[in-house]
Design a protein around this motif. Structure first.
Motif, PDB file in Angstrom:
ATOM      1  N   ALA A  48       0.837  -1.273   0.120  1.00  0.00           N
ATOM      2  CA  ALA A  48       0.081  -0.075   0.174  1.00  0.00           C
ATOM      3  C   ALA A  48       0.941   1.242  -0.074  1.00  0.00           C
ATOM      4  N   GLY A  49       2.160   1.109  -0.036  1.00  0.00           N
ATOM      5  CA  GLY A  49       3.012   2.071  -0.103  1.00  0.00           C
ATOM      6  C   GLY A  49       3.800   2.649   1.133  1.00  0.00           C
ATOM      7  N   ILE A  50       3.504   1.728   2.135  1.00  0.00           N
ATOM      8  CA  ILE A  50       4.248   2.466   3.599  1.00  0.00           C
ATOM      9  C   ILE A  50       5.548   1.755   3.753  1.00  0.00           C
ATOM     10  N   LYS A  51       6.356   2.741   3.967  1.00  0.00           N
ATOM     11  CA  LYS A  51       7.796   2.640   3.882  1.00  0.00           C
ATOM     12  C   LYS A  51       8.236   1.740   5.121  1.00  0.00           C
ATOM     13  N   ASP A  52       9.658   1.115   5.020  1.00  0.00           N
ATOM     14  CA  ASP A  52      10.001   0.347   6.351  1.00  0.00           C
ATOM     15  C   ASP A  52       9.929   1.461   7.358  1.00  0.00           C
ATOM     16  N   ARG A  53      10.514   2.494   7.072  1.00  0.00           N
ATOM     17  CA  ARG A  53      10.914   3.460   8.121  1.00  0.00           C
ATOM     18  C   ARG A  53       9.431   3.763   9.176  1.00  0.00           C
ATOM     19  N   ASP A  54       8.218   3.573   8.452  1.00  0.00           N
ATOM     20  CA  ASP A  54       7.070   3.882   9.088  1.00  0.00           C
ATOM     21  C   ASP A  54       6.520   2.567   9.611  1.00  0.00           C
ATOM     22  N   LEU A  55       7.102   1.421   9.830  1.00  0.00           N
ATOM     23  CA  LEU A  55       6.531   0.078  10.353  1.00  0.00           C
ATOM     24  C   LEU A  55       7.520  -0.190  11.587  1.00  0.00           C
ATOM     25  N   GLN A  56       6.868  -0.496  12.497  1.00  0.00           N
ATOM     26  CA  GLN A  56       7.622  -0.688  13.742  1.00  0.00           C
ATOM     27  C   GLN A  56       7.108  -1.722  14.624  1.00  0.00           C
ATOM     28  N   THR A  57       7.604  -2.962  15.114  1.00  0.00           N
ATOM     29  CA  THR A  57       6.801  -3.679  15.942  1.00  0.00           C
ATOM     30  C   THR A  57       6.974  -3.227  17.340  1.00  0.00           C
ATOM     31  N   ALA A  58       5.749  -2.950  17.941  1.00  0.00           N
ATOM     32  CA  ALA A  58       5.430  -2.381  19.364  1.00  0.00           C
ATOM     33  C   ALA A  58       5.430  -3.395  20.553  1.00  0.00           C
ATOM     34  N   GLY A  59       5.346  -4.568  20.234  1.00  0.00           N
ATOM     35  CA  GLY A  59       5.483  -5.660  21.186  1.00  0.00           C
ATOM     36  C   GLY A  59       4.820  -6.771  21.006  1.00  0.00           C
ATOM     37  N   ILE A  60       5.468  -7.996  21.487  1.00  0.00           N
ATOM     38  CA  ILE A  60       5.263  -9.261  21.324  1.00  0.00           C
ATOM     39  C   ILE A  60       4.621  -9.949  22.529  1.00  0.00           C
ATOM     40  N   GLN A  61       3.603 -10.568  23.022  1.00  0.00           N
ATOM     41  CA  GLN A  61       3.189 -10.964  24.024  1.00  0.00           C
ATOM     42  C   GLN A  61       2.896 -12.367  24.047  1.00  0.00           C
ATOM     43  N   ILE A  62       3.357 -13.449  24.817  1.00  0.00           N
ATOM     44  CA  ILE A  62       3.067 -14.862  24.907  1.00  0.00           C
ATOM     45  C   ILE A  62       2.322 -14.990  26.333  1.00  0.00           C
ATOM     46  N   ASN A  63       1.206 -15.384  26.354  1.00  0.00           N
ATOM     47  CA  ASN A  63       0.393 -15.694  27.519  1.00  0.00           C
ATOM     48  C   ASN A  63      -0.525 -16.903  27.494  1.00  0.00           C
ATOM     49  N   PRO A  64      -0.249 -17.625  28.713  1.00  0.00           N
ATOM     50  CA  PRO A  64      -1.098 -18.737  28.553  1.00  0.00           C
ATOM     51  C   PRO A  64      -2.606 -18.650  28.998  1.00  0.00           C
ATOM     52  N   ARG A  65      -3.394 -19.536  28.841  1.00  0.00           N
ATOM     53  CA  ARG A  65      -4.879 -19.155  28.953  1.00  0.00           C
ATOM     54  C   ARG A  65      -5.422 -20.467  29.823  1.00  0.00           C
ATOM     55  N   TYR A  66      -6.060 -20.060  30.972  1.00  0.00           N
ATOM     56  CA  TYR A  66      -6.360 -21.233  31.836  1.00  0.00           C
ATOM     57  C   TYR A  66      -7.917 -21.341  31.796  1.00  0.00           C
ATOM     58  N   ASN A  67      -8.361 -22.447  31.796  1.00  0.00           N
ATOM     59  CA  ASN A  67      -9.770 -22.509  32.209  1.00  0.00           C
ATOM     60  C   ASN A  67      -9.946 -22.867  33.970  1.00  0.00           C
ATOM     61  N   TYR A  68     -10.640 -22.149  34.631  1.00  0.00           N
ATOM     62  CA  TYR A  68     -10.804 -22.279  35.921  1.00  0.00           C
ATOM     63  C   TYR A  68     -12.198 -22.965  36.373  1.00  0.00           C
ATOM     64  N   THR A  69     -12.154 -23.961  37.063  1.00  0.00           N
ATOM     65  CA  THR A  69     -13.256 -24.788  37.614  1.00  0.00           C
ATOM     66  C   THR A  69     -13.364 -24.628  39.219  1.00  0.00           C
ATOM     67  N   ASN A  70     -14.224 -24.773  39.748  1.00  0.00           N
ATOM     68  CA  ASN A  70     -14.487 -24.679  41.225  1.00  0.00           C
ATOM     69  C   ASN A  70     -14.361 -26.306  41.899  1.00  0.00           C
TER      70      ASN A  70
END
Length: 237
Positions: free
Chosen positions: A80-102
């Motif tokens: 679309a015409g966006i240059k490399d200088r205008d693209l920046q990774t702002a963060g990467i997160q890896i999170n586990p997801r749990y299912n909770y039962t009583n």
């Protein structure tokens, strides 16, 4: 050669009258006023925050799926015409997801059900007319979180200068009014200080993910207002 040294007492006696004269000189009357100025300009830069979230049974599988989706998004941005200088990774997160039962004893049991990987990309769009189109492409290719937009200016120096001039003119007008009311007039400027107030970007929490497939997201850039405050000290006559 013989050097003649002035006695200390005499040197002090000679220096003292000058110091006394400086101390005896009255401080000129003065007035301190504040002024405000504002100037507006259309934005020429859109800032986007786009996130891809993928979930899988293992962190490796979630990361692989996320990598594929984000790679497609980045490729679309460049197409679309966006240059490399205008693209920046702002963060990467890896999170586990749990299912909770009583549990019968009143506690909870946590079961690991999946891993979530989120990769956030910050994008600067310099052709803001393409903002809606770029958002739509991003969503079609897998962006499913974020969507924050703010409109700003790449170089607002000229607009800030215009606001600064208005602020000084406002301070002068205030000083003249106050001095006239007191039966005096203003003289030379003794000191000026200023403080830029950055405009809050016109932010939109884009409803990008509710857009119909193939329809560009409607956006409005509006205009940005830049404010300057100055404090001016004038001599009174």
């Amino acid at each position: 050669m013989t050097k003649h040294l002035l006695p200390l007492a005499l040197a002090a006696a000679i220096a003292f009258p000058a110091m006394a004269a400086a101390a005896d000189s009255p401080t000129p009357a003065r007035i301190i006023v504040s002024g405000e100025g504002e100037a507006t300009t259309p934005p020429d830069l859109a800032l986007l925050s786009l996130s891809v979230m993928r979930e899988a049974k293992t962190a490796r599988a979630a990361l692989d799926a996320n990598n594929d989706a984000m790679a497609a998004v980045i490729a679309a941005m460049k197409a679309a015409g966006i240059k490399d200088r205008d693209l920046q990774t702002a963060g990467i997160q890896i999170n586990p997801r749990y299912n909770y039962t009583n549990k019968p004893d009143g506690g909870q049991e946590a079961e690991l059900v999946a891993y979530q990987v989120t990769n956030t990309l910050a994008v600067r769009v310099r052709d803001i007319d393409k903002t809606g189109e770029i958002l739509d492409k991003a969503v079609s290719l897998g962006v499913n979180q974020g969507g924050g937009i703010s409109f700003t200016n790449d170089n607002p120096a000229a607009t800030i200068d215009a606001a600064r001039k208005k602020a000084v003119a406002n301070a002068i007008a205030k000083a003249k009014t106050l001095a006239e009311a007191a039966g005096v007039s203003i003289g030379r400027v003794l000191e000026i200080t200023d403080q830029n107030i950055a405009p809050p970007p016109m932010a939109i929490n884009a409803k990008a993910f509710d857009a119909a497939a193939g329809a560009a997201v409607p956006t409005q850039a509006g205009e940005n207002a830049y404010n300057v405050q100055v404090t001016v000290t004038f001599e009174l006559k």
